[in-house]
Design an enzyme around this catalytic site. Structure first.
Site, short mmCIF file in Angstrom:
data_model
loop_
_atom_site.label_atom_id
_atom_site.label_comp_id
_atom_site.label_asym_id
_atom_site.label_seq_id
_atom_site.Cartn_x
_atom_site.Cartn_y
_atom_site.Cartn_z
N LYS A 173 4.29 -55.63 16.47
CA LYS A 173 5.34 -55.44 15.59
C LYS A 173 4.65 -54.65 14.38
O LYS A 173 5.49 -53.90 13.69
CB LYS A 173 6.06 -56.62 14.81
CG LYS A 173 5.20 -57.64 14.08
CD LYS A 173 6.11 -58.74 13.59
CE LYS A 173 5.16 -59.71 12.94
NZ LYS A 173 4.43 -60.52 13.91
N GLU A 223 -3.31 -63.72 15.44
CA GLU A 223 -2.41 -62.60 15.63
C GLU A 223 -2.74 -61.60 14.72
O GLU A 223 -1.83 -61.42 13.85
CB GLU A 223 -0.97 -63.30 15.60
CG GLU A 223 -0.93 -64.36 16.96
CD GLU A 223 0.31 -65.03 16.70
OE1 GLU A 223 1.28 -64.68 15.60
OE2 GLU A 223 0.76 -65.79 17.41
N HIS A 264 1.06 -69.89 10.91
CA HIS A 264 0.90 -68.37 10.35
C HIS A 264 0.93 -68.93 8.77
O HIS A 264 1.77 -68.99 8.19
CB HIS A 264 2.04 -67.71 10.84
CG HIS A 264 1.64 -66.06 10.62
ND1 HIS A 264 1.12 -65.44 9.37
CD2 HIS A 264 1.66 -64.97 11.36
CE1 HIS A 264 0.81 -64.19 9.55
NE2 HIS A 264 1.08 -63.89 10.83
#
Length: 439
Positions: A98, A296, A226
């Site tokens: 993204k 990530e 996250h």
């Protein structure tokens, strides 16, 4: 605007190759070496920027030929990968698509062997079309569309995240064989973009979710978290890893054999080594080597690789309270375009003069605006730049690879498809992509 070939003409040997969509400029070992410094990379980018705008005559060009454009140095992506491997050898990167789904960036990362964090059907398909096996994808979206779940099953993407009871029941109905990763809540208060208000289960909720997963006979294989995009507190990783250890232990009591920890993103170029050291220490304390660890990263790879060039389309003279002269500059790109990172990513892009018609270098005060008719389309309220800029001059902005082009819109009829000129200041990246071999 269709791209045209770029040739860098100086004492360095240069190879130029084209395909139907992009240009590749490959500097051989006689040009920029594999240990190129940031200065040399910027010099190459600046040279390509100037060569491109030299081809544009704003007084005679066709509509759109003077649009904003990018120069992307894929060598920077390559060097960031080597830096990751050096500092976070245990953590396999799964690039957050993204952040910047640029095909050439994805193609390079695929060649480098990274995994990919995908959050939608389109992102999954984009990665699979590059020939990446489904095993290198994590469907890192805790709240998924049912049809997308069925699609993930069809194409063999088994690993995915969840953080609520309804999601577990949905997975049980659509994809009961999926490998599930429980996303837990973290403290992301020190991050540019906070996610905990939307995603993540508290430790109490995690207990309930594990109980339900057991009752539904679902396969929970790991834990994810996250700490927020653009995190600024390195200690956030230590607490999150400790919480993940708690969930691992609770899962073991229920008979689950968790073997995956996903530490998410939040890595930035400026603080990477500090964060990596904190994370390594936490992993060593809480997780034995047999537990697989992935991350990530998004902006970490993409941000510094892209430089944006913009054209001054209009100028307006203004006077300050003390009568001093300043100017409002209007560019052909703004917050509805590639400067969407100002709104969505809390960035403050810094303008630099690429080409000016005036030889005067005295600092002048400007405010800089985008081209749409919306008053919020402002790039910077106040900045001092050398010389008096005029219509036809060019500015450039570095570090424009994260959450920019991917979130641009067509508001007011402006394009969201800006040209990208690809270069490689790193022979290793060129060789992997197959558009030039080191000599």
């Amino acid at each position: 605007m269709a791209p045209s070939a770029i040739s860098i003409i100086d004492h360095n040997e240069t190879t130029v190759l084209n395909d139907s969509k992009v240009d590749y400029v490959h500097t051989t070992k006689h040009g920029v070496e594999s240990d190129v410094t940031g200065f040399a990379s910027k010099a190459l980018i600046n040279k390509v920027l100037k060569e491109q705008i030299a081809r544009i005559d704003v007084d005679t060009c066709e509509p759109g030929e003077e649009d904003a454009f990018y120069v992307a140095d894929l060598g920077e992506v390559y060097r960031q990968h080597l830096r990751w491997k050096l500092n976070l050898a245990r953590v396999k990167p799964f690039y957050a698509v993204k952040c910047n789904p640029d095909r050439e960036v994805l193609r390079l990362l695929a060649k480098l062997g990274t995994g990919f964090d995908c959050a939608s059907r389109a992102e999954i398909d984009m990665i699979l079309e590059l020939g990446v096996p489904a095993s290198r994808i994590i469907y890192a979206q805790p709240c998924k569309t049912k049809s997308y779940l069925r699609h993930a099953k069809k194409v063999g993407v088994t690993r995915m995240t969840f953080d609520n009871t309804d999601e577990l029941r949905k997975i049980r109905d659509c994809y009961p064989d999926a490998e599930l990763v429980l996303r837990i809540l973290t403290d992301d208060s020190a991050s540019l973009c906070r996610f905990s208000a939307k995603y993540g289960a508290s430790l109490d909720e995690a207990n309930e979710l594990l109980d339900l997963a057991k009752d539904l006979d679902l396969n929970v294989i790991g834990v994810s978290f996250h700490v927020g995009s653009g995190a600024s507190d390195p200690n956030s990783f230590g607490k999150a890893v400790q919480d993940a250890r708690f969930v691992f232990d609770r899962a073991a009591e229920l008979g689950f054999d968790l073997k995956l920890l996903d530490v998410g993103g939040g890595f930035t170029d400026e603080t990477f080594e500090m964060f990596a050291g904190n994370l390594n220490d936490a992993l060593e304390r809480h997780f034995p080597p047999h537990v697989r660890v992935i991350g990530e990263p998004g902006r970490y790879y993409a941000s510094n690789a892209f430089t944006l060039a913009t054209h001054v389309i209009a100028r307006r003279e203004v006077r300050g309270d003390a009568g001093e002269k300043g100017y409002m500059l209007y560019l052909n790109d703004g917050v509805y375009g590639n400067f969407s990172n100002i709104i969505f990513d809390h960035q403050q892009p810094i303008p630099q003069v690429l080409q000016r018609s005036s030889a005067d270098k005295k600092l002048v005060e400007y405010s800089i605006w985008g081209p749409t008719c919306d008053g919020i389309d402002v790039i910077t309220d106040r900045v001092f730049l050398p010389g008096v800029l005029d219509v036809g001059d060019w500015l450039f902005f570095e570090n424009m690879g994260a959450y920019t082009k991917c979130s641009a819109t067509k508001f007011n009829g402006y394009t969201d498809d800006h040209e990208v000129l690809y270069i490689s200041s790193e022979p290793g990246a060129s060789a992997l992509l197959g558009y030039g071999a080191d000599e």
